[in-house]
Design a protein around this motif. Structure first.
Motif, PDB file in Angstrom:
ATOM      1  N   LEU A 127       0.839  -1.200   0.000  1.00  0.00           N
ATOM      2  CA  LEU A 127       0.000   0.000   0.000  1.00  0.00           C
ATOM      3  C   LEU A 127       0.872   1.247   0.000  1.00  0.00           C
ATOM      4  N   ARG A 128       1.874   1.226   0.853  1.00  0.00           N
ATOM      5  CA  ARG A 128       2.744   2.393   0.938  1.00  0.00           C
ATOM      6  C   ARG A 128       3.463   2.632  -0.386  1.00  0.00           C
ATOM      7  N   LEU A 129       3.961   1.571  -0.973  1.00  0.00           N
ATOM      8  CA  LEU A 129       4.660   1.729  -2.244  1.00  0.00           C
ATOM      9  C   LEU A 129       3.714   2.219  -3.329  1.00  0.00           C
ATOM     10  N   TYR A 130       2.490   1.718  -3.276  1.00  0.00           N
ATOM     11  CA  TYR A 130       1.522   2.136  -4.282  1.00  0.00           C
ATOM     12  C   TYR A 130       1.232   3.625  -4.176  1.00  0.00           C
ATOM     13  N   LYS A 131       1.204   4.108  -2.949  1.00  0.00           N
ATOM     14  CA  LYS A 131       0.905   5.524  -2.768  1.00  0.00           C
ATOM     15  C   LYS A 131       2.069   6.405  -3.198  1.00  0.00           C
TER      16      LYS A 131
ATOM     17  N   ILE B 238      -7.709  -4.787   3.807  1.00  0.00           N
ATOM     18  CA  ILE B 238      -8.743  -3.811   3.463  1.00  0.00           C
ATOM     19  C   ILE B 238      -8.151  -2.462   3.119  1.00  0.00           C
ATOM     20  N   SER B 239      -7.159  -2.046   3.884  1.00  0.00           N
ATOM     21  CA  SER B 239      -6.569  -0.739   3.595  1.00  0.00           C
ATOM     22  C   SER B 239      -6.013  -0.724   2.182  1.00  0.00           C
ATOM     23  N   LEU B 240      -5.357  -1.832   1.830  1.00  0.00           N
ATOM     24  CA  LEU B 240      -4.782  -1.913   0.481  1.00  0.00           C
ATOM     25  C   LEU B 240      -5.881  -1.877  -0.570  1.00  0.00           C
ATOM     26  N   ILE B 241      -6.918  -2.686  -0.330  1.00  0.00           N
ATOM     27  CA  ILE B 241      -7.994  -2.773  -1.322  1.00  0.00           C
ATOM     28  C   ILE B 241      -8.713  -1.445  -1.471  1.00  0.00           C
TER      29      ILE B 241
ATOM     30  N   CYS C  70     -15.046  -6.565  -4.649  1.00  0.00           N
ATOM     31  CA  CYS C  70     -14.846  -6.490  -3.199  1.00  0.00           C
ATOM     32  C   CYS C  70     -16.113  -6.061  -2.479  1.00  0.00           C
ATOM     33  N   VAL C  71     -17.028  -5.402  -3.206  1.00  0.00           N
ATOM     34  CA  VAL C  71     -18.211  -4.854  -2.535  1.00  0.00           C
ATOM     35  C   VAL C  71     -19.043  -5.941  -1.869  1.00  0.00           C
ATOM     36  N   SER C  72     -19.360  -6.974  -2.621  1.00  0.00           N
ATOM     37  CA  SER C  72     -20.211  -8.001  -2.014  1.00  0.00           C
ATOM     38  C   SER C  72     -19.468  -8.736  -0.904  1.00  0.00           C
TER      39      SER C  72
ATOM     40  N   ARG D 193     -15.787   2.092   5.256  1.00  0.00           N
ATOM     41  CA  ARG D 193     -15.024   3.032   4.448  1.00  0.00           C
ATOM     42  C   ARG D 193     -14.854   2.543   3.024  1.00  0.00           C
ATOM     43  N   LEU D 194     -14.545   1.250   2.920  1.00  0.00           N
ATOM     44  CA  LEU D 194     -14.345   0.667   1.595  1.00  0.00           C
ATOM     45  C   LEU D 194     -15.617   0.818   0.774  1.00  0.00           C
TER      46      LEU D 194
END
Lengths: 843, 164
Positions: free
Chosen positions: A173-177, A208-211, A225-227, A263-264
């Motif tokens: 996640l950090r790298l993606y940001k 979840i944070s990543l997604i 991911c929604v369902s 949040r997601l």
């Protein structure tokens, strides 16, 4: 409670820390630190190779010194060495050091990356986690380049341990940001979504944070991911508190996870699948129900966790804005919180309600709480809570309660914190203008604003009140009277003098009949403030004086006397001196007719939208979505350019409209349809006008009495003074590609060029075209000037000149020259280059 | 509510005493030392001047500041504008619980003398500005495990560590 180190007992470090704490003065501390630094330096440079433990200890000491606030310029190499140790604790300290003291030395970076690579492939989960942590903490480009492809693999590999998966998810996640271009989507992406179903709650939490982040950037790819999220949430919300064991926090099941799931879901619109949607609604209702149940624990942690989920659920409900039942329930719940014992909850309820206020379903429900909110404004001790109350009043304001709310905000303003006064002033000004039915109320409100918070009344506000008074005949007398009374106050703010001076100068005649406000009395009143004012105000007053001479000839002698005195005509300020001298002369030599023409009443201002709104948005900060944005776009959605465009987007739309005409734009239709007089009705068509014809059209800035404030919600265009580059005289037919007959208004415009060489040829909200021409014997030259009135650049702006056949033979030379485009709203005067044709033709 | 693609959820965590002495600083986004010092000053000034019984939330620039006092220490967390304040408050509490579980009745001195441990515990809990593991047991297990490793290491070196 050990006051010394636990676990590894680096005694030396503990002793050192004690020494520092015992230092009596800053100097003693620095001395002790320097001594230690020297010691460590010598140990590092020494012949004897240091053992791992000592290295660890010294590196730790260096870290401590650094965290105290002193600079460290060595030790990096030793820290990097620690990374390659087999001992976990040594590695740990090494990683900690390099995470805190990030170094950009490329050699070190190479070594660090090497160590990380080794640890990642070591198959030792603790080592792998350390390495992943370091990458997440530092997140540099070099690390991203080295590891961005490796980490997704680790994340979805079947044999990865749970703890490593957690770290890998957040590291990725950090790298993606920080370097999104280096993290490429691949086959891992579908497997990541399925982590939502993982048995290990920690893994789900991290995943979840990543997604969530990935969904924001690639919503389609991750929409499965929604369902999954809904079913996970549903399982948690309906679980008993013992089910989740250690993930239950003070009797609340998995609060962090629940909040993250909610949040997601806010990244996506409401689920389309009926079953999923039903399940979600049920979930939300359960959460709302639970809020009404008696608490399972008295501890504040329990209620915080429970309410955190509740507030997040309310955010989701607001985001969806489609379930009236839920919205009203949410509003009621927040209403209960408004009067809760706990300040935190009152604060959050006020904040949440602001967003609810802009939803059409709940707007009315929110309004029912107006008394509570007003009470909060008056009685809350915490200034941040009072501020939220003020924001909420602003958000819930509409025609029915405008007067009440403005009155409350004004009285709040009298005692408000200085830091928020300017924003409050802007808000009151906006509300007063927006909901004014009776403009005398508006004038009163603004004058009150000036009286209460004069220093914070910016120019936009008092310019606006003057524009409105000028444009509305019915309020001019009232304005003159009120301003006159206001000026009587012994100490009145300079802004009041400005407004008063201007209004009396224009409309003083309306109250001159009353002996208490006779012309001389008015003049004396203004002049009594004269010497207390700054130069710009005095300049304004001088203009008012010459207007008086015109309006009230009986005052001529008195005023001329004032103008004649040395402090005016020999004033050290050039502007004042010039005005005094010129006005004096004007009053003596001009005949009454000429004077009356020169000083004629100000014509009504052309329609413009309020710059106050733009200023408020700017104040709110670039990143935030302000309440006004939401409110305006939701409420006035229909009025804005034929679609619910948000404020900041309108500018972009203006410049992109060249390529994507708005739906209401029918290029050919506009030309052949009703005369241009009707075109200004929708700004959308105006935009198209500009980019479709190079020729003149009727001035779009039509004088429109009723709709003066109509375009309030169109920001980004300000009402600064017109740019008149030059004026033009055109003997030739208007340069228009269209052979359609010229429109009647166009004729009028052109006619003025019979007598003038220069002038404004065309003007609307975006563009002003001026002409300047010169003729000598049989030669003529014409310049066209294009002024950009928006605050964005025009893209792909082109001009063409065409001329009817008969003139063809007369044109000897058409020269295209690059001409700079003047953008008056950026600090650099000259904007994009554009073309201006300058034909030199023979008569 | 608009969710925008921005930096990490938690921007920084600061622990400072009533006198404004910084006991722990964790920065989740890259910043220069100068910026860090300025922010630290701003936070300590702002938080220390708050009245008792005010709410625990503040607006600062484009961030929300969540703060809570535990005995002599102020815990100060900065989160992004769209984030959930109450859960952030519980993030602070959870961290305190973790410290407490490890040190047993944790106090400011523990954090002063074992600052590196405080960072390690924080690293098990938060990562890259996001919550990593919320189970107290799990976090504690990791920390204890690493302590075990340490004790194993040091047995041979014990007699050499006396005078640093």
């Amino acid at each position: 409670m050990p006051a010394v180190s636990k676990g590894d007992g680096m005694r030396g470090l503990a002793v050192f820390i004690s020494d520092i704490r015992n230092c009596k003065s800053k100097e003693a501390e620095i001395k002790r630190i320097n001594k230690e630094l020297a010691n460590i330096r010598s140990k590092f440079k020494g012949d004897k190779a240091l053992d791992g433990y000592s290295k660890k200890k010294y590196v730790c000491k260096l870290l401590f010194i650094f965290l105290l606030g002193h600079d460290i310029d060595f030790g990096h190499m030793e820290a990097v060495n620690l990374l390659s140790s087999n001992k976990y604790t040594e590695k740990q300290i090494g990683y900690l050091f390099i995470s805190v003291l990030v170094n950009s030395n490329s050699e070190l970076i190479r070594l660090i990356n090497n160590a990380i690579k080794n640890d990642l492939s070591s198959r030792n989960p603790t080592f792998m986690c350390l390495a992943l942590h370091c990458i997440a903490n530092v997140g540099s480009r070099e690390m991203a380049e080295a590891f961005a492809s490796e980490i997704p693999r680790i994340l979805v590999a079947g044999d990865t341990m749970d703890s490593v998966k957690q770290s890998a998810a957040l590291c990725l996640l950090r790298l993606y940001k920080t370097s999104p271009d280096l993290v490429l989507m691949g086959e891992w992406t579908s497997r990541v979504v399925h982590l939502l179903n993982d048995q290990h709650m920690g893994v789900v939490t991290a995943a979840i944070s990543l997604i969530t982040c990935l969904s924001q950037k690639n919503p389609d790819e991750f929409k499965t991911c929604v369902s999954l999220a809904v079913s996970r949430l549903s399982r948690i919300v309906s679980s008993a508190s013992t089910d989740l064991q250690d993930y239950t926090y003070y009797f609340v099941p998995a609060p962090w996870l629940s909040c993250k799931l909610l949040r997601l879901l806010q990244c996506y619109p409401p689920p389309e699948d009926g079953a999923v949607k039903g399940r979600l609604v049920e979930c939300l209702e359960t959460i709302l129900n639970k809020a009404q149940e008696p608490p399972k624990s008295k501890k504040v942690q329990h209620s915080n966790a429970k309410n955190a989920i509740l507030f997040e659920a309310i955010s989701l409900i607001i985001h969806y804005d489609s379930e009236p039942n839920l919205l009203v329930r949410a509003c009621n719940q927040l209403g209960q919180f408004l009067q809760h014992r706990e300040t935190n909850l009152r604060y959050l309820a006020l904040e949440s309600m602001c967003t609810l206020a802009s939803s059409e379903f709940s707007h009315e429900a929110v309004k029912t709480h107006i008394e509570t909110v007003i009470n909060a404004l008056k009685t809350e001790r915490d200034v941040s809570v009072r501020q939220r109350a003020a924001d909420l009043l602003y958000a819930m304001c509409d025609r029915s309660n405008a007067k009440q709310i403005v009155a409350e905000m004004l009285s709040y303003l009298e005692t408000a914190d200085y830091s928020i006064r300017e924003e409050m002033v802007l808000k009151v000004a906006i509300l007063a203008e927006k909901y004014a039915v009776d403009y005398s109320w508006y004038v009163d409100t603004i004058l009150n604003l000036i009286r209460i918070a004069g220093d914070y009344v910016s120019e936009e506000v008092w310019y606006r009140v003057i524009q409105i008074v000028i444009n509305r005949d019915d309020v001019q007398g009232y304005a003159a009277k009120t301003v006159f009374e206001a000026l009587q106050a012994p100490a009145c703010h300079e802004n009041m003098v400005k407004v008063g001076g201007y209004i009396l100068g224009e409309f003083g005649n309306l109250i001159a009949g009353d002996p208490r406000s006779s012309p001389l009395v008015q003049f004396n009143l203004l002049h009594s403030k004269f010497h207390l004012c700054s130069v710009p105000t005095r300049a304004l007053l001088l203009s008012a004086y010459i207007k008086f001479i015109n309006l009230f000839p009986e005052t001529k002698a008195t005023i001329q006397e004032v103008l004649r005195c040395d402090s005016q005509i020999r004033n050290s300020d050039v502007e004042l001196q010039q005005r005094a001298v010129e006005y004096l002369k004007l009053s003596s030599i001009a005949s009454t007719d000429v004077l009356a023409t020169v000083l004629e009443e100000m014509p009504p201002f052309p329609e413009r939208e309020s710059s106050i709104l733009a200023k408020l948005k700017k104040k709110k900060g670039p990143g935030t979505v302000s309440v006004t944005d939401l409110e305006d776009s939701k409420r006035e959605g229909g009025e804005l350019n034929g679609g619910g465009e948000r404020g900041p987007d309108t500018a972009a739309m203006a410049s992109s409209n060249a390529s994507t005409p708005s739906p209401s734009a029918d290029l050919l239709g506009i030309r052949s349809a009703a005369p241009v007089g009707a075109a200004p009705a929708s700004a959308g068509s105006l935009l198209v006008d500009v980019f479709s014809e190079a020729g003149p059209a009727a001035p779009s800035a039509a004088v429109n009495e009723d709709g003066f404030l109509r375009d309030l919600e169109q920001p980004t265009e300000t009402c600064d003074s017109l740019l008149v580059e030059g004026s033009g005289d055109s003997d030739s037919a208007p340069p228009s590609e269209d052979p359609a007959p010229p429109l009647p208004e166009a004729d009028e415009l052109l006619n003025k060029f019979v007598c003038k060489n220069n002038g404004v040829l065309f003007e609307n909200q975006l563009l002003q075209i001026g002409i300047k021409s010169e003729y000598r014997q049989n030669l003529g030259r014409m310049y066209l000037f294009y002024g950009n009135k928006t605050s964005v650049q025009f893209a792909s702006f082109t001009t063409t000149v065409s001329y009817p056949g008969e003139l063809q033979s007369h044109i000897l030379f058409v020269q295209s020259c690059s001409c700079m485009f003047r953008n008056q709203y950026t600090s650099d005067n000259w904007d994009t280059a554009c073309y201006s044709t300058s034909p030199i033709f023979a008569h | 509510m608009l969710l925008t693609f921005t930096d990490c959820k938690i921007r920084f965590l600061l622990l400072f005493s009533r006198q404004g002495k910084l006991r722990l600083q964790k920065w989740f986004t890259p910043m220069t030392e100068r910026e860090k010092k300025k922010i630290t000053r701003d936070m300590t000034t702002m938080v220390l001047s708050r009245q008792p019984r005010s709410c625990n939330f503040l607006h600062w620039k484009d961030l929300k500041i969540i703060y809570k006092r535990y005995a002599s220490l102020y815990f100060c967390l900065a989160i992004e504008n769209g984030e959930n304040e109450l859960i952030a408050l519980e993030v602070i509490h959870r961290y305190v619980e973790l410290l407490d579980k490890y040190f047993g009745n944790v106090c400011e001195l523990d954090i002063i003398f074992n600052f590196e441990k405080a960072y390690f515990i924080l690293d098990e809990f938060l990562m890259g500005g996001e919550i990593q593991e919320t189970s107290k047991q799990m976090v504690n297990r990791s920390i204890e495990a690493s302590d075990m490793l340490q004790e194993g290491d040091n047995s041979e070196w014990f007699e050499l560590e006396l005078f640093g």
